[in-house]
Design a protein around this motif. Sequence first.
Motif, PDB file in Angstrom:
ATOM      1  N   MET A  95       9.008 -18.763  -6.340  1.00 26.11           N
ATOM      2  CA  MET A  95      10.187 -18.366  -5.342  1.00 26.11           C
ATOM      3  C   MET A  95       9.055 -16.890  -5.707  1.00 26.11           C
ATOM      4  O   MET A  95       8.899 -16.835  -4.301  1.00 26.11           O
ATOM      5  CB  MET A  95      11.300 -18.906  -5.392  1.00 26.11           C
ATOM      6  N   GLN A  96       9.227 -16.535  -6.471  1.00 23.77           N
ATOM      7  CA  GLN A  96       8.133 -15.685  -6.549  1.00 23.77           C
ATOM      8  C   GLN A  96       6.691 -15.247  -6.347  1.00 23.77           C
ATOM      9  O   GLN A  96       6.652 -14.230  -5.474  1.00 23.77           O
ATOM     10  CB  GLN A  96       8.436 -14.776  -8.235  1.00 23.77           C
ATOM     11  N   ILE A  97       6.120 -16.111  -6.420  1.00 25.58           N
ATOM     12  CA  ILE A  97       5.205 -16.311  -5.587  1.00 25.58           C
ATOM     13  C   ILE A  97       4.549 -16.097  -3.928  1.00 25.58           C
ATOM     14  O   ILE A  97       4.020 -15.626  -4.114  1.00 25.58           O
ATOM     15  CB  ILE A  97       4.018 -17.384  -6.366  1.00 25.58           C
ATOM     16  N   ILE A  98       5.455 -16.617  -3.782  1.00 23.24           N
ATOM     17  CA  ILE A  98       5.795 -17.157  -2.252  1.00 23.24           C
ATOM     18  C   ILE A  98       6.242 -15.311  -1.233  1.00 23.24           C
ATOM     19  O   ILE A  98       5.558 -15.133  -0.769  1.00 23.24           O
ATOM     20  CB  ILE A  98       6.493 -17.812  -1.849  1.00 23.24           C
ATOM     21  N   THR A  99       7.418 -15.012  -1.953  1.00 25.22           N
ATOM     22  CA  THR A  99       7.722 -13.708  -1.871  1.00 25.22           C
ATOM     23  C   THR A  99       6.395 -12.806  -2.046  1.00 25.22           C
ATOM     24  O   THR A  99       6.199 -11.405  -1.511  1.00 25.22           O
ATOM     25  CB  THR A  99       9.085 -13.015  -2.751  1.00 25.22           C
ATOM     26  N   ARG A 100       5.706 -12.870  -3.149  1.00 31.97           N
ATOM     27  CA  ARG A 100       4.550 -12.325  -3.824  1.00 31.97           C
ATOM     28  C   ARG A 100       3.446 -12.198  -2.671  1.00 31.97           C
ATOM     29  O   ARG A 100       2.919 -10.834  -1.906  1.00 31.97           O
ATOM     30  CB  ARG A 100       3.519 -12.188  -4.447  1.00 31.97           C
ATOM     31  N   LEU A 101       3.274 -13.497  -2.125  1.00 29.56           N
ATOM     32  CA  LEU A 101       1.848 -13.285  -1.065  1.00 29.56           C
ATOM     33  C   LEU A 101       2.092 -13.025   0.227  1.00 29.56           C
ATOM     34  O   LEU A 101       1.779 -12.840   1.340  1.00 29.56           O
ATOM     35  CB  LEU A 101       1.999 -14.598  -0.614  1.00 29.56           C
ATOM     36  N   ILE A 102       3.970 -13.048   0.880  1.00 31.07           N
ATOM     37  CA  ILE A 102       4.651 -12.918   1.875  1.00 31.07           C
ATOM     38  C   ILE A 102       4.555 -10.921   2.257  1.00 31.07           C
ATOM     39  O   ILE A 102       4.101 -10.481   3.211  1.00 31.07           O
ATOM     40  CB  ILE A 102       6.020 -13.150   2.577  1.00 31.07           C
ATOM     41  N   ALA A 103       5.036 -10.484   0.686  1.00 32.96           N
ATOM     42  CA  ALA A 103       4.594  -8.758   0.677  1.00 32.96           C
ATOM     43  C   ALA A 103       3.229  -8.387   0.895  1.00 32.96           C
ATOM     44  O   ALA A 103       2.573  -7.290   1.606  1.00 32.96           O
ATOM     45  CB  ALA A 103       5.197  -9.088  -0.327  1.00 32.96           C
ATOM     46  N   MET A 104       2.194  -9.298   0.246  1.00 29.56           N
ATOM     47  CA  MET A 104       1.006  -8.346   0.493  1.00 29.56           C
ATOM     48  C   MET A 104       0.181  -9.057   1.720  1.00 29.56           C
ATOM     49  O   MET A 104      -0.165  -8.287   2.459  1.00 29.56           O
ATOM     50  CB  MET A 104       0.340  -9.982  -0.306  1.00 29.56           C
ATOM     51  N   ASN A 105       0.861 -10.442   2.020  1.00 33.14           N
ATOM     52  CA  ASN A 105       0.820 -10.568   3.700  1.00 33.14           C
ATOM     53  C   ASN A 105       1.267  -8.949   4.987  1.00 33.14           C
ATOM     54  O   ASN A 105       0.226  -8.922   5.802  1.00 33.14           O
ATOM     55  CB  ASN A 105       0.972 -11.998   4.249  1.00 33.14           C
TER      56      ASN A 105
END
Length: 146
Positions: free
Chosen positions: A1-11
């Motif tokens: 889940m942390q990877i998805i959160t980081r990807l969303i924040a990066m986007n």
Amino acid sequence: MQIITRLIAMNRARQLQRQFKQIERSIGSLPARIRSRLGVMALREIGQASRCEFPHLYGTAPEQRYVPWGQGTDIGFARAQSDNPEVALRGIALWLAVAYHETKDSPHARMQPQHRQLLRVLRELRDAGNEHVDATAQWMRSGAAA
């Protein structure tokens, strides 16, 4: 889940950066007097947003309260592209206010550079307003006002 959160924040950080570049260009093309007015408008919008329950969702419909970020930056960005100067100024002020609150206490490292850039622009707008006030006061004290 942390990877998805980081990807969303990066986007989201990339999206804000693209929009910021255009907003910064728009601000740079404004005359000093209008920039000082924009500074006042932006500070007013930031204050109004801070009185909301969720300041980063300022300008977003209440039923969309549970989204990761609001529509305020998109609305402000679209208005900033307007041919009407008043609408464009209000759009820039809205974008600055929402982006400020969205990046302010973000735990994501990718958002912190955006916040510093926003603070720099807001400081420049504030200083432009102070210079305008100082120039007006100096003119009033001179013999030209008599």
